[in-house]
Design a protein around this motif. Structure first.
Motif, PDB file in Angstrom:
ATOM      1  N   ALA A  35       9.967   0.923  -2.424  1.00 29.30           N
ATOM      2  CA  ALA A  35       9.267   2.134  -1.973  1.00 29.30           C
ATOM      3  C   ALA A  35       8.564   1.880  -0.646  1.00 29.30           C
ATOM      4  O   ALA A  35       8.602   2.730   0.261  1.00 29.30           O
ATOM      5  N   ASN A  36       7.950   0.710  -0.500  1.00 27.30           N
ATOM      6  CA  ASN A  36       7.278   0.371   0.757  1.00 27.30           C
ATOM      7  C   ASN A  36       8.282   0.174   1.887  1.00 27.30           C
ATOM      8  O   ASN A  36       8.013   0.548   3.036  1.00 27.30           O
ATOM      9  N   LEU A  37       9.445  -0.407   1.588  1.00 27.27           N
ATOM     10  CA  LEU A  37      10.490  -0.533   2.623  1.00 27.27           C
ATOM     11  C   LEU A  37      10.937   0.835   3.117  1.00 27.27           C
ATOM     12  O   LEU A  37      11.091   1.046   4.322  1.00 27.27           O
ATOM     13  N   ARG A  38      11.139   1.759   2.169  1.00 30.73           N
ATOM     14  CA  ARG A  38      11.544   3.119   2.565  1.00 30.73           C
ATOM     15  C   ARG A  38      10.476   3.766   3.443  1.00 30.73           C
ATOM     16  O   ARG A  38      10.790   4.387   4.462  1.00 30.73           O
ATOM     17  N   ALA A  39       9.234   3.634   3.047  1.00 34.14           N
ATOM     18  CA  ALA A  39       8.130   4.222   3.821  1.00 34.14           C
ATOM     19  C   ALA A  39       8.073   3.610   5.216  1.00 34.14           C
ATOM     20  O   ALA A  39       7.958   4.330   6.211  1.00 34.14           O
ATOM     21  N   LEU A  40       8.170   2.288   5.297  1.00 35.92           N
ATOM     22  CA  LEU A  40       8.118   1.612   6.591  1.00 35.92           C
ATOM     23  C   LEU A  40       9.278   2.029   7.479  1.00 35.92           C
ATOM     24  O   LEU A  40       9.112   2.240   8.681  1.00 35.92           O
ATOM     25  N   ASN A  41      10.435   2.178   6.897  1.00 35.46           N
ATOM     26  CA  ASN A  41      11.624   2.559   7.650  1.00 35.46           C
ATOM     27  C   ASN A  41      11.463   3.933   8.308  1.00 35.46           C
ATOM     28  O   ASN A  41      12.050   4.185   9.359  1.00 35.46           O
ATOM     29  N   GLU A  42      10.656   4.789   7.703  1.00 36.00           N
ATOM     30  CA  GLU A  42      10.465   6.149   8.222  1.00 36.00           C
ATOM     31  C   GLU A  42       9.273   6.272   9.169  1.00 36.00           C
ATOM     32  O   GLU A  42       9.054   7.327   9.753  1.00 36.00           O
ATOM     33  N   MET A  43       8.497   5.191   9.323  1.00 36.19           N
ATOM     34  CA  MET A  43       7.285   5.245  10.141  1.00 36.19           C
ATOM     35  C   MET A  43       7.551   4.813  11.578  1.00 36.19           C
ATOM     36  O   MET A  43       8.381   3.946  11.822  1.00 36.19           O
ATOM     37  N   SER A  44       6.797   5.384  12.486  1.00 36.38           N
ATOM     38  CA  SER A  44       6.816   4.892  13.857  1.00 36.38           C
ATOM     39  C   SER A  44       5.969   3.619  13.922  1.00 36.38           C
ATOM     40  O   SER A  44       5.157   3.356  13.034  1.00 36.38           O
ATOM     41  N   ILE A  45       6.142   2.860  14.964  1.00 41.74           N
ATOM     42  CA  ILE A  45       5.409   1.606  15.120  1.00 41.74           C
ATOM     43  C   ILE A  45       3.902   1.845  15.169  1.00 41.74           C
ATOM     44  O   ILE A  45       3.122   1.017  14.708  1.00 41.74           O
ATOM     45  N   SER A  46       3.481   2.985  15.691  1.00 39.65           N
ATOM     46  CA  SER A  46       2.049   3.257  15.827  1.00 39.65           C
ATOM     47  C   SER A  46       1.484   4.116  14.689  1.00 39.65           C
ATOM     48  O   SER A  46       0.334   4.543  14.758  1.00 39.65           O
ATOM     49  N   ALA A  47       2.250   4.337  13.645  1.00 39.48           N
ATOM     50  CA  ALA A  47       1.798   5.201  12.549  1.00 39.48           C
ATOM     51  C   ALA A  47       0.597   4.603  11.818  1.00 39.48           C
ATOM     52  O   ALA A  47       0.547   3.399  11.589  1.00 39.48           O
ATOM     53  N   PRO A  48      -0.373   5.450  11.466  1.00 35.57           N
ATOM     54  CA  PRO A  48      -1.504   4.961  10.678  1.00 35.57           C
ATOM     55  C   PRO A  48      -1.005   4.448   9.328  1.00 35.57           C
ATOM     56  O   PRO A  48      -0.107   5.017   8.741  1.00 35.57           O
ATOM     57  N   GLY A  49      -1.575   3.362   8.881  1.00 34.30           N
ATOM     58  CA  GLY A  49      -1.192   2.801   7.598  1.00 34.30           C
ATOM     59  C   GLY A  49      -0.023   1.836   7.641  1.00 34.30           C
ATOM     60  O   GLY A  49       0.282   1.180   6.656  1.00 34.30           O
ATOM     61  N   ARG A  50       0.632   1.753   8.786  1.00 32.10           N
ATOM     62  CA  ARG A  50       1.804   0.885   8.906  1.00 32.10           C
ATOM     63  C   ARG A  50       1.467  -0.582   8.618  1.00 32.10           C
ATOM     64  O   ARG A  50       2.185  -1.258   7.897  1.00 32.10           O
ATOM     65  N   GLU A  51       0.387  -1.064   9.167  1.00 28.90           N
ATOM     66  CA  GLU A  51       0.027  -2.478   8.977  1.00 28.90           C
ATOM     67  C   GLU A  51      -0.245  -2.803   7.517  1.00 28.90           C
ATOM     68  O   GLU A  51       0.097  -3.889   7.048  1.00 28.90           O
ATOM     69  N   ALA A  52      -0.856  -1.885   6.787  1.00 30.55           N
ATOM     70  CA  ALA A  52      -1.117  -2.117   5.366  1.00 30.55           C
ATOM     71  C   ALA A  52       0.190  -2.223   4.582  1.00 30.55           C
ATOM     72  O   ALA A  52       0.323  -3.067   3.692  1.00 30.55           O
ATOM     73  N   ILE A  53       1.155  -1.400   4.935  1.00 35.85           N
ATOM     74  CA  ILE A  53       2.457  -1.451   4.265  1.00 35.85           C
ATOM     75  C   ILE A  53       3.182  -2.741   4.625  1.00 35.85           C
ATOM     76  O   ILE A  53       3.740  -3.416   3.754  1.00 35.85           O
ATOM     77  N   VAL A  54       3.156  -3.127   5.891  1.00 34.48           N
ATOM     78  CA  VAL A  54       3.784  -4.382   6.316  1.00 34.48           C
ATOM     79  C   VAL A  54       3.148  -5.553   5.576  1.00 34.48           C
ATOM     80  O   VAL A  54       3.850  -6.435   5.067  1.00 34.48           O
ATOM     81  N   GLU A  55       1.833  -5.578   5.466  1.00 33.32           N
ATOM     82  CA  GLU A  55       1.142  -6.671   4.779  1.00 33.32           C
ATOM     83  C   GLU A  55       1.534  -6.726   3.302  1.00 33.32           C
ATOM     84  O   GLU A  55       1.757  -7.794   2.750  1.00 33.32           O
ATOM     85  N   GLN A  56       1.604  -5.571   2.671  1.00 38.13           N
ATOM     86  CA  GLN A  56       1.999  -5.531   1.258  1.00 38.13           C
ATOM     87  C   GLN A  56       3.421  -6.058   1.085  1.00 38.13           C
ATOM     88  O   GLN A  56       3.705  -6.814   0.152  1.00 38.13           O
ATOM     89  N   LEU A  57       4.311  -5.695   1.980  1.00 35.91           N
ATOM     90  CA  LEU A  57       5.691  -6.186   1.924  1.00 35.91           C
ATOM     91  C   LEU A  57       5.744  -7.699   2.114  1.00 35.91           C
ATOM     92  O   LEU A  57       6.442  -8.404   1.381  1.00 35.91           O
ATOM     93  N   LYS A  58       4.973  -8.197   3.063  1.00 35.04           N
ATOM     94  CA  LYS A  58       4.951  -9.650   3.311  1.00 35.04           C
ATOM     95  C   LYS A  58       4.437 -10.409   2.086  1.00 35.04           C
ATOM     96  O   LYS A  58       4.942 -11.489   1.776  1.00 35.04           O
ATOM     97  N   GLN A  59       3.447  -9.854   1.411  1.00 35.67           N
ATOM     98  CA  GLN A  59       2.913 -10.507   0.220  1.00 35.67           C
ATOM     99  C   GLN A  59       3.945 -10.566  -0.903  1.00 35.67           C
ATOM    100  O   GLN A  59       3.915 -11.477  -1.729  1.00 35.67           O
ATOM    101  N   ALA A  60       4.863  -9.613  -0.936  1.00 30.93           N
ATOM    102  CA  ALA A  60       5.872  -9.558  -1.998  1.00 30.93           C
ATOM    103  C   ALA A  60       7.112 -10.409  -1.696  1.00 30.93           C
ATOM    104  O   ALA A  60       7.927 -10.635  -2.589  1.00 30.93           O
ATOM    105  N   ILE A  61       7.254 -10.894  -0.479  1.00 32.96           N
ATOM    106  CA  ILE A  61       8.461 -11.642  -0.109  1.00 32.96           C
ATOM    107  C   ILE A  61       8.705 -12.868  -0.991  1.00 32.96           C
ATOM    108  O   ILE A  61       9.842 -13.062  -1.447  1.00 32.96           O
ATOM    109  N   PRO A  62       7.703 -13.704  -1.294  1.00 34.36           N
ATOM    110  CA  PRO A  62       7.992 -14.846  -2.171  1.00 34.36           C
ATOM    111  C   PRO A  62       8.567 -14.425  -3.532  1.00 34.36           C
ATOM    112  O   PRO A  62       9.493 -15.057  -4.047  1.00 34.36           O
TER     113      PRO A  62
END
Length: 88
Positions: A35-62
């Motif tokens: 769900a976070n990948l889909r959201a990130l894929n639809e966001m612009s680089i400057s979209a509010p909340g983007r960094e929080a989604i990227v961080e959540q995705l990075k935490q789930a990578i392991p």
């Protein structure tokens, strides 16, 4: 293996998490990751909340690595893979 693996084989209904080779996998982790990948894929680089989604995705990578996701699939979007620090 001649029988399919069912979700309850990995995580019974009465449990909320499982230990997989020393990594705690919570119920819903894979669904939230996608769900976070889909959201990130639809966001612009400057979209509010983007960094929080990227961080959540990075935490789930392991966890996703331990589940074997990156052994079986690759990102179609190099930009998306780069944003979360996964080699395409």
């Amino acid at each position: 293996m001649s029988e399919p693996v069912l979700p309850e084989h990995l995580l019974p209904d009465d449990q909320s998490f499982a230990d997989l080779n020393g990594i705690t996998v919570r119920k819903g982790t894979a669904g939230a990751f996608f769900a976070n990948l889909r959201a990130l894929n639809e966001m612009s680089i400057s979209a509010p909340g983007r960094e929080a989604i990227v961080e959540q995705l990075k935490q789930a990578i392991p966890t996703m690595r331990e589940l074997g996701l990156f052994e079986m699939f690759t990102f179609r979007s190099p930009e998306l893979a780069e944003a979360i620090g996964v080699s395409p």
